[in-house]
Design a protein around this motif. Structure first.
Motif, short mmCIF file in Angstrom:
data_model
loop_
_atom_site.label_atom_id
_atom_site.label_comp_id
_atom_site.label_asym_id
_atom_site.label_seq_id
_atom_site.Cartn_x
_atom_site.Cartn_y
_atom_site.Cartn_z
N SER A 172 0.83 -1.21 0.00
CA SER A 172 0.00 0.00 0.00
C SER A 172 0.86 1.25 0.00
CB SER A 172 -0.92 -0.01 1.23
OG SER A 172 -1.71 1.15 1.27
N GLU A 173 1.89 1.24 0.81
CA GLU A 173 2.77 2.41 0.91
C GLU A 173 3.53 2.65 -0.39
OE1 GLU A 173 5.18 1.50 4.24
OE2 GLU A 173 3.57 1.80 5.72
N ILE A 174 4.06 1.57 -0.96
CA ILE A 174 4.83 1.70 -2.21
C ILE A 174 3.93 2.16 -3.35
CG2 ILE A 174 6.12 0.42 -3.95
CD1 ILE A 174 7.23 -1.33 -1.73
N PHE A 175 2.72 1.59 -3.40
CA PHE A 175 1.82 1.97 -4.50
C PHE A 175 1.48 3.46 -4.45
CE2 PHE A 175 -2.48 2.81 -6.06
CZ PHE A 175 -2.32 2.44 -7.39
N SER A 176 1.19 3.97 -3.26
CA SER A 176 0.87 5.40 -3.13
C SER A 176 2.03 6.25 -3.64
CB SER A 176 0.56 5.74 -1.67
OG SER A 176 -0.59 5.06 -1.23
N GLU A 177 3.21 5.84 -3.30
CA GLU A 177 4.41 6.58 -3.72
C GLU A 177 4.59 6.49 -5.24
OE1 GLU A 177 9.23 6.00 -3.33
OE2 GLU A 177 7.93 5.32 -1.69
N GLU A 178 4.50 5.29 -5.79
CA GLU A 178 4.71 5.09 -7.21
C GLU A 178 3.59 5.72 -8.05
OE1 GLU A 178 7.21 3.94 -8.79
OE2 GLU A 178 8.40 3.17 -7.12
N TYR A 179 2.40 5.70 -7.51
CA TYR A 179 1.26 6.28 -8.25
C TYR A 179 1.43 7.78 -8.41
CZ TYR A 179 -3.60 7.47 -9.39
OH TYR A 179 -4.73 7.96 -9.98
N ALA A 200 -1.46 1.69 -13.76
CA ALA A 200 -0.80 0.52 -14.34
C ALA A 200 0.71 0.56 -14.10
CB ALA A 200 -1.10 0.45 -15.84
N GLU A 201 1.29 1.71 -14.31
CA GLU A 201 2.73 1.86 -14.08
C GLU A 201 3.08 1.71 -12.60
OE1 GLU A 201 5.21 2.21 -16.18
OE2 GLU A 201 3.88 2.07 -17.92
N ALA A 202 2.22 2.25 -11.75
CA ALA A 202 2.48 2.18 -10.31
C ALA A 202 2.44 0.74 -9.80
CB ALA A 202 1.46 3.03 -9.56
N TRP A 203 1.44 -0.02 -10.25
CA TRP A 203 1.37 -1.42 -9.82
C TRP A 203 2.57 -2.21 -10.33
CZ3 TRP A 203 -0.98 -2.62 -5.79
CH2 TRP A 203 -2.25 -2.14 -5.46
N LYS A 204 2.98 -1.95 -11.54
CA LYS A 204 4.14 -2.64 -12.11
C LYS A 204 5.38 -2.40 -11.25
CE LYS A 204 6.94 -2.83 -16.32
NZ LYS A 204 7.09 -2.29 -17.71
N GLU A 205 5.63 -1.15 -10.92
CA GLU A 205 6.80 -0.82 -10.12
C GLU A 205 6.66 -1.31 -8.69
OE1 GLU A 205 9.66 0.44 -11.16
OE2 GLU A 205 8.79 0.32 -13.18
N LEU A 210 8.52 -5.00 -4.43
CA LEU A 210 8.15 -6.01 -3.43
C LEU A 210 8.88 -7.33 -3.68
CD1 LEU A 210 4.32 -5.35 -3.11
CD2 LEU A 210 6.01 -5.06 -1.30
N TRP A 211 9.00 -7.70 -4.95
CA TRP A 211 9.69 -8.95 -5.26
C TRP A 211 11.16 -8.86 -4.87
CZ3 TRP A 211 7.54 -13.48 -6.87
CH2 TRP A 211 8.44 -14.51 -7.18
#
Length: 273
Positions: A172-179, A200-205, A210-211
């Motif tokens: 959740s934290e990473i997605f907010s940042e990347e979005y 789409a780009e945010a979820w990809k990153e 996370l991986w």
């Protein structure tokens, strides 16, 4: 579901039985023949009447008629494979809450029928739209890892929930940042387009980061239930569908087991001699 009888139908009778427009003289013959052929009937067509000479009788033929006639499935759908799919919800432990790739593997292991994950998913989505499969409020947590370049999926064990919770919180934290970063970098004039692209780009990153941190992916699979729900309760053919599906699936499973046993015996004889 009432089948057509082995008798002669007047134009009016066959039009009513097949829900074909009697007044559409230009396409009447084509529409009648298309439906009868698709449903598995053989017939003799004349201008004043249609004589049914054969109706679906075997379990596969009868299930195919219902699948095409009542469920609106495409004629390319194999009735045996579709019957096995329906039976899998009770035959295969955990089938209702697996990733689709795992369902395809479990399906093949049980019935010896090769149907890819996308096809199974499409069948499920169609039956959800028909009210024949329901999406449960429950879900099962799964984990994906890679070992020796091979993707491995398995349901989460009791010892892993803490790591999973950390994973979702960080996601959740990473997605907010990347979005926000993606939105800032978008130069589209329309905000809706920019917003969709940014997500789409945010979820990809997000999943890439996370991986790198966890060397795995956690996710939930919603549970599905096959049965009579909503409008589908009015369709008594559901009970016949389940009985036919069970009969076909049992035969497919038994045949596949016999084939595997014969292959094992053949291999053992090769080593002996």
């Amino acid at each position: 579901m009432n089948q057509l009888e082995l008798r002669t139908y007047t134009r009016a009778e066959i039009a009513e039985a097949l829900s074909v427009n009697l007044n559409d003289s230009k396409h009447f013959k084509r529409n009648v023949e298309n439906k009868l052929s698709k449903w598995g009937y053989r017939y003799e067509y004349t201008t004043p009447a249609v004589t049914i000479t054969y109706k679906p009788e075997t379990p596969k033929e009868r299930l195919a008629e219902i699948v095409y006639r009542c469920f609106g499935m495409d004629i390319q759908v194999d009735a045996l494979q579709f019957g096995c799919f329906i039976s899998a919800f009770t035959d295969i432990e955990g089938f209702a809450s697996m990733p689709w790739e795992e369902r395809a593997k479990a399906y093949y292991k049980r019935y010896g029928e090769c149907v890819d994950a996308r096809t199974l998913s499409n069948w499920c989505r169609h039956l959800i739209e028909k009210g024949i499969i329901a999406v449960s409020g429950e879900s099962v947590a799964w984990k994906t890892i890679i070992i020796d370049h091979k993707k491995i999926r398995y349901p989460l064990s009791a010892s892993e929930p803490n790591e999973m919770y950390d994973y979702f919180q960080q996601r959740s934290e990473i997605f907010s940042e990347e979005y926000q970063l993606a939105l800032d970098s978008m130069k589209y004039s329309g905000f809706t387009k920019a917003q969709a692209q940014a997500k789409a780009e945010a979820w990809k990153e997000t999943y890439k980061r996370l991986w790198a941190d966890y060397q795995c992916c956690y996710y939930y699979c919603k549970c599905f239930t096959f049965g009579a729900f909503g409008d589908s309760i009015a369709h008594p053919e559901l009970f016949e569908v389940y009985e036919l599906a069970q009969e076909l699936a049992f035969g497919a499973s038994a045949e596949y087991e016999a084939k595997q046993k014969a292959e094992e015996e053949a291999r053992s004889h090769q080593f002996i001699f």
